[in-house]
Every structure is written in structure tokens, then in C-alpha cells.
Motif scaffolding. Structure first.
Motif, short mmCIF file in Angstrom:
data_model
loop_
_atom_site.label_atom_id
_atom_site.label_comp_id
_atom_site.label_asym_id
_atom_site.label_seq_id
_atom_site.Cartn_x
_atom_site.Cartn_y
_atom_site.Cartn_z
N PRO A 172 0.81 -1.23 0.00
CA PRO A 172 0.00 0.00 0.00
C PRO A 172 0.84 1.27 0.00
CG PRO A 172 -0.04 -1.05 2.16
CD PRO A 172 0.60 -2.03 1.22
N GLY A 173 2.08 1.19 0.51
CA GLY A 173 2.94 2.36 0.49
C GLY A 173 3.20 2.86 -0.92
N ASN A 174 3.27 1.94 -1.87
CA ASN A 174 3.49 2.33 -3.25
C ASN A 174 2.29 3.06 -3.84
OD1 ASN A 174 6.15 1.34 -3.61
ND2 ASN A 174 5.35 -0.74 -3.73
N ILE A 175 1.10 2.73 -3.36
CA ILE A 175 -0.10 3.44 -3.80
C ILE A 175 -0.06 4.88 -3.28
CG2 ILE A 175 -2.62 3.53 -3.68
CD1 ILE A 175 -2.62 0.48 -3.44
N GLY A 176 0.31 5.02 -2.00
CA GLY A 176 0.42 6.36 -1.43
C GLY A 176 1.49 7.20 -2.12
N TYR B 120 -6.72 4.83 -10.60
CA TYR B 120 -7.49 3.59 -10.69
C TYR B 120 -6.63 2.45 -10.13
CZ TYR B 120 -11.08 5.58 -13.79
OH TYR B 120 -12.12 6.31 -14.31
N LEU B 121 -7.24 1.60 -9.32
CA LEU B 121 -6.53 0.48 -8.71
C LEU B 121 -7.20 -0.83 -9.12
CD1 LEU B 121 -6.16 1.98 -5.12
CD2 LEU B 121 -4.48 2.07 -6.99
N VAL B 122 -6.43 -1.71 -9.74
CA VAL B 122 -6.95 -3.01 -10.15
C VAL B 122 -6.54 -4.05 -9.11
CG1 VAL B 122 -7.01 -4.78 -11.95
CG2 VAL B 122 -6.74 -2.37 -12.58
N ASN B 123 -7.50 -4.52 -8.36
CA ASN B 123 -7.26 -5.57 -7.34
C ASN B 123 -6.03 -5.31 -6.48
OD1 ASN B 123 -9.50 -7.22 -8.02
ND2 ASN B 123 -8.38 -8.09 -9.75
N PRO B 124 -5.98 -4.18 -5.76
CA PRO B 124 -4.85 -3.96 -4.86
C PRO B 124 -4.88 -4.95 -3.71
CG PRO B 124 -6.57 -2.33 -4.48
CD PRO B 124 -6.99 -3.10 -5.69
N LYS B 125 -3.72 -5.37 -3.28
CA LYS B 125 -3.65 -6.37 -2.21
C LYS B 125 -4.16 -5.81 -0.88
CE LYS B 125 -0.51 -9.66 0.01
NZ LYS B 125 0.89 -10.19 0.05
N ALA C 17 -0.13 7.69 4.84
CA ALA C 17 1.10 8.29 5.37
C ALA C 17 2.07 8.64 4.25
CB ALA C 17 1.75 7.33 6.37
N LEU C 18 2.23 7.73 3.29
CA LEU C 18 3.19 7.96 2.21
C LEU C 18 2.65 8.93 1.17
CD1 LEU C 18 5.63 5.25 1.39
CD2 LEU C 18 5.10 6.31 3.54
N ALA C 19 1.34 9.16 1.15
CA ALA C 19 0.76 10.11 0.21
C ALA C 19 1.02 11.54 0.62
CB ALA C 19 -0.74 9.87 0.08
N SER C 20 1.46 11.73 1.88
CA SER C 20 1.67 13.08 2.41
C SER C 20 0.37 13.85 2.31
CB SER C 20 2.82 13.77 1.66
OG SER C 20 3.20 14.97 2.29
N ASN D 249 20.14 3.17 -16.38
CA ASN D 249 21.50 2.65 -16.38
C ASN D 249 21.43 1.12 -16.45
OD1 ASN D 249 24.11 1.86 -15.90
ND2 ASN D 249 24.23 2.71 -13.83
N PRO D 250 21.97 0.50 -17.50
CA PRO D 250 21.87 -0.96 -17.62
C PRO D 250 22.56 -1.71 -16.49
CG PRO D 250 23.38 -0.06 -19.26
CD PRO D 250 22.68 1.11 -18.64
N ASP D 251 23.50 -1.04 -15.82
CA ASP D 251 24.19 -1.68 -14.70
C ASP D 251 23.38 -1.63 -13.41
OD1 ASP D 251 26.36 -2.29 -16.32
OD2 ASP D 251 27.29 -0.33 -15.93
N TYR D 252 22.35 -0.73 -13.39
CA TYR D 252 21.49 -0.64 -12.20
C TYR D 252 20.18 -0.01 -12.64
CZ TYR D 252 19.95 0.14 -7.41
OH TYR D 252 19.24 0.11 -6.23
N SER D 253 19.26 -0.86 -13.04
CA SER D 253 18.01 -0.38 -13.65
C SER D 253 16.84 -0.38 -12.67
CB SER D 253 17.66 -1.25 -14.86
OG SER D 253 17.52 -2.60 -14.48
N SER D 254 17.13 -0.47 -11.37
CA SER D 254 16.08 -0.53 -10.36
C SER D 254 15.34 0.81 -10.27
CB SER D 254 16.67 -0.88 -8.99
OG SER D 254 15.67 -0.88 -8.01
N LEU D 255 14.05 0.77 -10.54
CA LEU D 255 13.20 1.96 -10.50
C LEU D 255 11.90 1.55 -9.85
CD1 LEU D 255 13.44 4.90 -11.70
CD2 LEU D 255 11.99 4.08 -13.55
N ASN D 256 11.55 2.18 -8.72
CA ASN D 256 10.32 1.73 -8.06
C ASN D 256 9.08 2.30 -8.74
OD1 ASN D 256 9.57 4.25 -6.93
ND2 ASN D 256 10.77 3.88 -5.09
N LEU D 257 7.93 1.81 -8.33
CA LEU D 257 6.67 2.13 -9.00
C LEU D 257 6.39 3.63 -9.02
CD1 LEU D 257 4.01 1.29 -10.32
CD2 LEU D 257 3.12 0.76 -8.04
N ALA D 258 6.49 4.27 -7.86
CA ALA D 258 6.18 5.70 -7.78
C ALA D 258 7.15 6.53 -8.61
CB ALA D 258 6.18 6.16 -6.33
#
Length: 265
Positions: free
Chosen positions: A33-37, A52-57, A66-69, A156-165
Motif C-alpha cells: 500500500p505504500g506504493n499506492i500512497g 485507478y486500482l486493479v485488485n490492490p492487495k 502516510a506515504l501520500a503526504s 542505467n543498464p548496470d542498475y536499472s532498479s526503478l520503483n513504482l512511484a
């Protein structure tokens, strides 16, 4: 005019916010849920408000708030649906955020390449969905196939980690930046068929091909996905879908007609 009264019609930021009302952000099967916020916060900073949220856990959630500020109003108005099809209803362009390079009907574009077309569509009254998958695996192939545009963020192909938000923020930023630029040179908007109208066409096409024996239900192979990819490359307009469905109806009518009599003596 009262000099103390601001004229919003002359404010480019006000105009940008109006155009951004044509966009919705769709999150599919979000597990935390933090990623939604965080997504709501990323959206609001750029002027987007429709989530829009499709079947959020897990939602609603205090963690999301809290994370939506101060963007909790987007959480309060979020629309929860049980399928991607429902989340895309009424849209004319559906943009899948994906790194998949196989099974693509449309070219994989960067946000900067794609956004001018999306802005042009919004300026002409179109509805656009920005579609994001789960945190771990992204969108499924079936979900990607429901969309008619594909976008990826070059990292960066050596570190492509990008979170949802962060992914949402990048795409929303490109939208706002482009809206604040002059895009009047873009060509006139085409009258794209809506998502559900095209889905009805695919259903009609599959039924017709089955009836005439071209599609074998017990051994369909990948005929329908390939046909879907082919038609998505065309960017079907409303009138073109009407023509194609007319051809399908005529095909079935012809098949059910009695064979012509042989007048040979």
C-alpha cells in the motif's frame, strides 16, 4: 477586470491541469500500500488526480495515507476495479509501462518520444490511461496486449532498479513539461475507437473466424494474439472498426445463404 482577480484562463499551469484531467493512472495488483500512497503523491505534484486500482492487495491503508503526504484526497477518490478491462473503459489510448520487447504490437518508446502524441490526444478530448504493473514483475503479457501504446524508461543498464512511484513520476513529469510547451504544431487528432469498442471487435472477429472454420478452438495456436497485434499497429478509428464489423456480419450472412442452384442441364 478587477486587478485583484486572477484570470485562470491565462495561467498555463491552470490550462495544463485541465488537460491532465484527461489522464488516469492505473495500478495493477499493487502488493504494497505504500506504493499506492507514493504514487498519489507523485501524481499530485504533476497535476494528475485520477487514480485507478486493479485488485490492490491492501487498500484502503494507513500506510498509503502516510506515504501520500498531502495527496490523500487522491486516495479518497481512487476507483477500485476488479479487472484491467474495467480500468480501461472509455479510453482511446492505453499506455503500458513495460520493459518487454517480445510480443509487441507497437514500438517501445521513451516517455519523451510518446508524450507529445498523448498530449495532442488530450487536447482533442481523448481519454488516456497510463498503466503500471506490479512492483516485482510489472504488467503481464495479457495486460500489455490490452494497451495500444508501450513506453519504457531508459535507465542505467548496470542498475536499472526503478520503483513504482518513481516510474509514475517520470511519466507524469514529461506530460506536464510538454503541456507547458507549445505543441500547436501537432497534426489533427484522429478519431480513435474506444478500448471497449475495439474489444467488441476482437470478440466479433474471433466468433466469425470460428464459425467459418478458419480458427480451430481446439488448436487456436496464436492466431488471435497475432491478429490483435496486427490491428493495434493500424490504430483503428471508430469508422474503420464499423467497416470491419460490417465485413464480419456480411461474411456470416454469406456463409448461411443457400448455395446457388446449378442451372447446367
Amino acid at each position: 477586470m478587477n486587478p485583484n482577480t486572477s484570470d485562470n484562463t491565462l495561467d498555463p499551469n491552470h490550462e495544463a491541469n485541465q488537460q491532465l484531467e484527461r489522464f488516469r493512472v492505473v495500478l495493477s495488483h499493487t502488493s504494497h500500500p505504500g506504493n499506492i500512497g507514493s504514487t498519489a503523491r507523485a501524481m499530485k505534484t504533476m497535476g494528475l488526480t485520477r487514480l485507478y486500482l486493479v485488485n490492490p492487495k491492501e487498500f484502503p491503508s494507513e500506510v498509503a495515507v502516510a506515504l501520500a503526504s498531502n495527496a490523500h484526497d487522491l486516495l479518497d477518490s481512487a476507483i477500485i476495479v476488479d479487472s484491467m478491462e474495467k480500468a480501461l473503459e472509455g479510453t482511446t489510448l492505453q499506455v503500458a509501462m513495460t520493459a518487454r520487447r517480445r510480443e509487441l504490437a507497437q514500438p517501445l518508446q521513451t516517455p519523451r518520444q510518446l508524450v507529445p502524441e498523448l498530449v495532442n490526444e488530450a487536447r482533442h478530448g481523448g481519454e488516456i490511461a497510463l498503466v503500471f504493473g506490479t512492483e516485482m514483475s510489472g504488467l503481464t503479457i495479457d495486460e500489455v496486449q490490452l494497451c495500444n501504446r508501450r513506453v519504457t524508461i531508459p535507465t542505467n543498464p548496470d542498475y536499472s532498479s526503478l520503483n513504482l512511484a518513481q516510474a509514475v513520476q517520470v511519466l507524469c513529469y514529461e506530460l506536464r513539461a510538454t503541456l507547458l510547451d507549445d505543441v500547436s504544431h501537432l497534426e489533427e487528432r484522429r478519431n480513435y475507437a474506444s478500448h471497449e469498442y475495439i474489444e467488441l471487435f476482437y470478440k466479433h472477429l474471433e466468433e466469425t473466424l470460428t464459425t467459418i472454420g478458419f480458427l480451430k478452438p481446439k488448436a487456436p495456436k496464436r492466431l488471435m494474439p497475432r491478429l490483435r497485434r496486427m490491428y493495434q499497429r493500424i490504430d483503428l478509428e471508430q469508422e474503420e472498426v464499423d467497416i470491419l464489423r460490417g465485413i464480419l456480419r456480411a461474411t456470416l450472412e454469406y456463409k448461411h445463404k443457400s448455395p446457388p442452384k446449378d442451372d447446367t442441364p
